[in-house]
Motif scaffolding. Structure first.
Motif, PDB file in Angstrom:
ATOM      1  N   VAL A 161       3.546   0.004   3.468  1.00 36.67           N
ATOM      2  CA  VAL A 161       3.041  -0.434   4.610  1.00 36.67           C
ATOM      3  C   VAL A 161       2.802  -1.728   3.286  1.00 36.67           C
ATOM      4  CG1 VAL A 161       0.917  -1.246   5.906  1.00 36.67           C
ATOM      5  CG2 VAL A 161       2.167   1.060   5.941  1.00 36.67           C
ATOM      6  N   TYR A 162       3.018  -2.903   4.113  1.00 30.80           N
ATOM      7  CA  TYR A 162       2.695  -4.265   3.361  1.00 30.80           C
ATOM      8  C   TYR A 162       2.757  -4.757   4.131  1.00 30.80           C
ATOM      9  CZ  TYR A 162       7.155  -2.319   0.390  1.00 30.80           C
ATOM     10  OH  TYR A 162       8.296  -1.223  -0.092  1.00 30.80           O
ATOM     11  N   ARG A 186       6.382  -2.217   7.607  1.00 31.20           N
ATOM     12  CA  ARG A 186       6.412   0.150   6.819  1.00 31.20           C
ATOM     13  C   ARG A 186       7.475  -0.381   6.470  1.00 31.20           C
ATOM     14  NH1 ARG A 186       3.446   3.645  10.873  1.00 31.20           N
ATOM     15  NH2 ARG A 186       4.243   5.288   9.556  1.00 31.20           N
ATOM     16  N   ASP A 187       7.887   0.879   5.667  1.00 31.47           N
ATOM     17  CA  ASP A 187       8.996   1.237   4.854  1.00 31.47           C
ATOM     18  C   ASP A 187       8.813   2.650   4.790  1.00 31.47           C
ATOM     19  OD1 ASP A 187      10.930   2.335   4.272  1.00 31.47           O
ATOM     20  OD2 ASP A 187      11.535   0.092   2.633  1.00 31.47           O
ATOM     21  N   ASN A 188       9.234   3.489   6.158  1.00 32.64           N
ATOM     22  CA  ASN A 188       9.122   4.795   5.799  1.00 32.64           C
ATOM     23  C   ASN A 188       9.696   5.555   4.630  1.00 32.64           C
ATOM     24  OD1 ASN A 188       7.378   4.476   8.244  1.00 32.64           O
ATOM     25  ND2 ASN A 188       8.757   5.650   9.700  1.00 32.64           N
ATOM     26  N   ALA A 189      10.354   5.073   4.336  1.00 29.48           N
ATOM     27  CA  ALA A 189      11.723   5.701   2.978  1.00 29.48           C
ATOM     28  C   ALA A 189      10.712   5.579   1.979  1.00 29.48           C
ATOM     29  CB  ALA A 189      13.390   4.880   2.959  1.00 29.48           C
ATOM     30  N   CYS A 240       0.722  -1.491  -0.275  1.00 32.10           N
ATOM     31  CA  CYS A 240      -0.621  -0.230  -0.036  1.00 32.10           C
ATOM     32  C   CYS A 240       1.351   1.386  -0.040  1.00 32.10           C
ATOM     33  CB  CYS A 240      -0.902   0.256   0.712  1.00 32.10           C
ATOM     34  SG  CYS A 240      -1.930   2.103   1.675  1.00 32.10           S
ATOM     35  N   GLU A 241       0.945   1.978  -0.884  1.00 35.71           N
ATOM     36  CA  GLU A 241       1.819   3.205  -1.170  1.00 35.71           C
ATOM     37  C   GLU A 241       0.680   4.593  -0.809  1.00 35.71           C
ATOM     38  OE1 GLU A 241       4.003   2.909  -5.106  1.00 35.71           O
ATOM     39  OE2 GLU A 241       4.665   5.137  -4.406  1.00 35.71           O
ATOM     40  N   ALA A 242       1.229   5.344  -0.331  1.00 38.98           N
ATOM     41  CA  ALA A 242       1.000   6.322   0.436  1.00 38.98           C
ATOM     42  C   ALA A 242       1.180   7.576  -0.546  1.00 38.98           C
ATOM     43  CB  ALA A 242       0.742   7.132   1.545  1.00 38.98           C
ATOM     44  N   SER A 243      -0.049   8.140  -0.878  1.00 35.63           N
ATOM     45  CA  SER A 243       1.084   9.805  -1.622  1.00 35.63           C
ATOM     46  C   SER A 243       1.365  10.990  -1.022  1.00 35.63           C
ATOM     47  CB  SER A 243      -0.269  10.375  -2.248  1.00 35.63           C
ATOM     48  OG  SER A 243      -1.457  10.674  -0.797  1.00 35.63           O
ATOM     49  N   ALA A 244       1.139  10.330   0.708  1.00 30.58           N
ATOM     50  CA  ALA A 244       2.349  11.572   1.570  1.00 30.58           C
ATOM     51  C   ALA A 244       3.286  10.996   2.721  1.00 30.58           C
ATOM     52  CB  ALA A 244       0.759  11.940   2.345  1.00 30.58           C
ATOM     53  N   ILE A 254     -11.136  -5.851  10.256  1.00 28.93           N
ATOM     54  CA  ILE A 254      -9.655  -5.057  10.775  1.00 28.93           C
ATOM     55  C   ILE A 254      -8.961  -6.791  10.841  1.00 28.93           C
ATOM     56  CG2 ILE A 254      -9.681  -4.780  13.309  1.00 28.93           C
ATOM     57  CD1 ILE A 254      -8.071  -2.107  12.190  1.00 28.93           C
ATOM     58  N   ILE A 255      -7.700  -6.040  10.067  1.00 30.78           N
ATOM     59  CA  ILE A 255      -6.840  -7.656  10.780  1.00 30.78           C
ATOM     60  C   ILE A 255      -5.709  -7.193  10.800  1.00 30.78           C
ATOM     61  CG2 ILE A 255      -8.138  -9.443   8.541  1.00 30.78           C
ATOM     62  CD1 ILE A 255      -5.999  -8.113   6.366  1.00 30.78           C
ATOM     63  N   ALA A 256      -4.743  -6.611  10.526  1.00 32.88           N
ATOM     64  CA  ALA A 256      -3.843  -5.576  10.683  1.00 32.88           C
ATOM     65  C   ALA A 256      -3.325  -4.923  11.128  1.00 32.88           C
ATOM     66  CB  ALA A 256      -2.869  -6.585  10.259  1.00 32.88           C
ATOM     67  N   THR A 257      -2.763  -3.804  12.387  1.00 33.49           N
ATOM     68  CA  THR A 257      -2.014  -2.608  11.910  1.00 33.49           C
ATOM     69  C   THR A 257      -1.179  -2.511  12.844  1.00 33.49           C
ATOM     70  OG1 THR A 257      -3.276  -2.139  14.541  1.00 33.49           O
ATOM     71  CG2 THR A 257      -4.907  -2.013  12.862  1.00 33.49           C
ATOM     72  N   ILE A 258      -0.176  -1.305  12.019  1.00 36.53           N
ATOM     73  CA  ILE A 258       0.833  -0.892  12.655  1.00 36.53           C
ATOM     74  C   ILE A 258       0.661   0.652  13.101  1.00 36.53           C
ATOM     75  CG2 ILE A 258       1.576  -0.576  10.098  1.00 36.53           C
ATOM     76  CD1 ILE A 258       4.560  -2.058  11.346  1.00 36.53           C
ATOM     77  N   SER A 259       1.578   0.698  14.048  1.00 38.40           N
ATOM     78  CA  SER A 259       1.482   2.269  14.913  1.00 38.40           C
ATOM     79  C   SER A 259       2.629   2.958  14.465  1.00 38.40           C
ATOM     80  CB  SER A 259       1.363   2.704  16.291  1.00 38.40           C
ATOM     81  OG  SER A 259       2.582   2.438  17.087  1.00 38.40           O
ATOM     82  N   SER A 260       2.650   4.341  14.626  1.00 33.92           N
ATOM     83  CA  SER A 260       3.589   5.006  14.092  1.00 33.92           C
ATOM     84  C   SER A 260       4.808   4.920  14.724  1.00 33.92           C
ATOM     85  CB  SER A 260       3.351   6.717  14.622  1.00 33.92           C
ATOM     86  OG  SER A 260       3.187   7.123  15.567  1.00 33.92           O
TER      87      SER A 260
END
Length: 115
Positions: A78-79, A71-74, A22-26, A47-53
């Protein structure tokens, strides 16, 4: 406005694996949390999975030990790594982001587990 684009769905045999992205525009590093949901026609979105900041993860019991969210912030991505897939995992999978007191959704990607 945040746009989320999912990819990686498809047809896989029982016991197989898929990785959704899932690629975000921000910048996702500014998001409170991101997650993956799934929905079967005629049923409520689950809902099946979440990841916080901070990187804390949570899973619904039915996918624990089989699915991994990361997640890959760079890459602002999110995978969802899905292993040992079962026919009951068949659904449309949606990416979700919680940011700036709003919730954003992707368009969904179909995952079909069948022999």
């Amino acid at each position: 406005q945040v746009q989320l684009v999912e990819s990686g769905g498809g047809l896989v045999q029982p016991g197989g694996s898929l990785r959704l992205a899932c690629e975000a525009s921000a910048s996702i590093s500014s998001f409170n949390a991101m997650g993956w949901y799934r929905q079967v026609p005629g049923e409520v979105r689950e809902i099946i999975a979440t990841i916080s900041s901070a990187g804390t993860t949570n899973y619904v019991d039915s996918v624990k030990g089989r699915f991994t969210i990361s997640r890959d912030n760079a890459k602002n991505t999110v995978y969802l790594q899905m292993n040992s897939l079962k026919p009951e995992d068949t659904a449309v999978y949606y990416c979700n982001a919680e940011a700036w007191s709003r919730y954003y959704w992707g368009q969904g990607t179909q995952v079909t587990v069948s022999s």
